[in-house]
Design an enzyme around this catalytic site. Sequence first.
Site, PDB file in Angstrom:
ATOM      1  N   ASN A 168      33.297  41.468  38.345  1.00  0.00           N
ATOM      2  CA  ASN A 168      33.977  40.509  37.462  1.00  0.00           C
ATOM      3  C   ASN A 168      35.457  40.871  37.374  1.00  0.00           C
ATOM      4  OD1 ASN A 168      33.753  38.251  35.378  1.00  0.00           O
ATOM      5  ND2 ASN A 168      34.914  39.817  34.272  1.00  0.00           N
ATOM      6  N   TYR A 172      42.293  40.452  30.225  1.00  0.00           N
ATOM      7  CA  TYR A 172      42.037  40.853  28.841  1.00  0.00           C
ATOM      8  C   TYR A 172      43.174  41.789  28.437  1.00  0.00           C
ATOM      9  CZ  TYR A 172      37.375  40.032  30.937  1.00  0.00           C
ATOM     10  OH  TYR A 172      36.313  39.543  31.652  1.00  0.00           O
ATOM     11  N   ARG A 173      43.855  41.482  27.346  1.00  0.00           N
ATOM     12  CA  ARG A 173      45.016  42.288  26.954  1.00  0.00           C
ATOM     13  C   ARG A 173      44.618  43.744  26.675  1.00  0.00           C
ATOM     14  NH1 ARG A 173      44.645  39.552  21.411  1.00  0.00           N
ATOM     15  NH2 ARG A 173      43.786  41.210  20.108  1.00  0.00           N
ATOM     16  N   TRP A 186      38.200  42.836  25.885  1.00  0.00           N
ATOM     17  CA  TRP A 186      37.345  41.787  26.423  1.00  0.00           C
ATOM     18  C   TRP A 186      36.518  41.260  25.258  1.00  0.00           C
ATOM     19  CZ3 TRP A 186      36.126  45.908  30.425  1.00  0.00           C
ATOM     20  CH2 TRP A 186      35.353  46.937  29.884  1.00  0.00           C
ATOM     21  N   GLY A 191      33.012  38.125  30.780  1.00  0.00           N
ATOM     22  CA  GLY A 191      32.323  38.881  31.837  1.00  0.00           C
ATOM     23  C   GLY A 191      32.456  40.385  31.687  1.00  0.00           C
ATOM     24  N   GLU A 232      35.561  35.953  41.137  1.00  0.00           N
ATOM     25  CA  GLU A 232      36.894  35.334  41.034  1.00  0.00           C
ATOM     26  C   GLU A 232      37.652  35.449  42.362  1.00  0.00           C
ATOM     27  OE1 GLU A 232      35.563  37.077  38.549  1.00  0.00           O
ATOM     28  OE2 GLU A 232      35.846  35.849  36.742  1.00  0.00           O
ATOM     29  N   ASP A 281      49.202  36.139  18.997  1.00  0.00           N
ATOM     30  CA  ASP A 281      48.350  35.576  20.057  1.00  0.00           C
ATOM     31  C   ASP A 281      48.781  34.185  20.484  1.00  0.00           C
ATOM     32  OD1 ASP A 281      46.079  35.588  21.780  1.00  0.00           O
ATOM     33  OD2 ASP A 281      45.084  36.896  20.331  1.00  0.00           O
TER      34      ASP A 281
END
Length: 484
Positions: A168, A172-173, A186, A191, A232, A281
């Site tokens: 995967n 994700y920060r 995550w 994923g 991906e 965000d």
Amino acid sequence: MFKDLNGFIGALDKERELARITDSVSPELEISAVTDRVSKTPGGGPGLLFEQPTGFDMPVAVNLFGSLKRMCMALGVNHLDELAHEIEELATPKIPSGLLDTLKLLPMVNRLRDLMPKTVSDAPCQAVVRKNGTLDEIPILKCWPEDGGRYITFPLVFTKDMETGIRNIGTYRMQVFDGRTTGMHWQRHKGGAQHHRIAERLKRRLAVSVALGPDPALAYSATAPMPEGLDELMLAGFLRRERVELVKCVTNDLEVPANSQIVLEGYVEPGERRREGPFGDHTGVYSHPDDFPVFHLTCITHQRNPIYLTTVVGIPPMEDYYLGKASERIFLPLIRKTVPEIVDMHFPAEGIFHNLVIISIDKRYPGHARKIMNACWGLGQLMFSKTIIVVDKDVDVQNQSEVAWVVGTHYDPERDIQFTRGPVDDLEDASDLPAYGSKMGIDATRKWPSEGFTRAWPKKLSTTAMAAAKAEEQWQKIRKGWRP
Ligand SMILES: Cc1cc2nc3c(=O)[nH]c(=O)nc-3n(C[C@H](O)[C@H](O)[C@H](O)COP(=O)(O)O)c2cc1C
């Protein structure tokens, strides 16, 4: 297509789509403030390359995807719908009826070959290997004043399912806790979180590698809502029209894109959590602090003279809107494989993806709009849609003013609203509980007698073809002498 990030930056330079900033600008709040200011210019402003981030000699690239034109350039098309068309063709291959037809299939066969990544042994991203390297070498931004710290905002996080070996990649920060540890944000539905869940059940350390700044199609692919279990890198190979080249990491068994600018290798321990946040965000507000797994760095590898690719999120519109627009176009033909009545869909920038989706349908039977809402609430990341507006196929969902008019004139509040409860986005702040709340669908299609509406539906205004031609002719004359 672009071999790497440098190729993309060169093309942006040529197209005058890049502003190079040679003044010293600080990664602490200043680069993000400039980026926010530039993003708010109509059309998204230029991509930015900060050549002298204060205190670092590594340039910072940001807002590279922050306009429709640059998003198209990143994916090698003039219009994002070209990709939708190609995906539609790939997903619905026609049986060839002769030699000519068979030859026409050859480009498609090549595209399929590009889906499979290949492994190389010599990679630019490993030109420099620093097992004792620290994150302090990278000009990681602190974006907003009340952020919990500095955040890596555009990482490609690589993990593997320990039971199936399936890979995967997600963006994700990662909040920098110190030079060798970060948060791993995550969210529970994603994923990476599922791979972590499996690792925790097995009580094993999860290998994690993070690629920063690969070629643009690959960078986009990590943000795409690929169905669980689909790699991906297949999408990236398709988009870049060339197989993705991977190289094995130095300190773990994962493979990462050979053309990354920087790679962070490491792991996440089972059971370990640390407070992460707050973070300014893409909702336009600070996300609440919460406990997330911790990433431990074991090695940094990088190209010679790397560029740090990052992004800044905030009050929309910002760069992530254009990344999301690409997903809207690319995934539409795939969604239509399951829900073929969907004609078009649109995520307005102000709706920050999960708050609002507008969908037009080819309405075929009573209650059809509600079937579409339920299908979306059950489909991958569309499940997060807090408000779904469904209109008839003659409405242009990309035209928000037309949609507002149609909704207002077509819906009866008590009759046409559908509520449901279920999982909501982790960033949803209005629900009573985190990640669990309610959603609403608005059926703004024309109502049928079979749906209980027995009055005549009013006819939309339009003039005759002759009067319209006269209007056009007169308008051209009026326009010439008119100075607004
Ligand atoms: C700039 C940017 C930052 C993101 N940050 C996060 C994040 O911190 N956590 C998260 O779960 N998703 C984040 N996302 C969304 C995920 O990348 C997206 O949902 C992706 O499809 C996840 O991939 P997955 O389905 O393989 O988990 C971000 C997206 C973008 C464009």
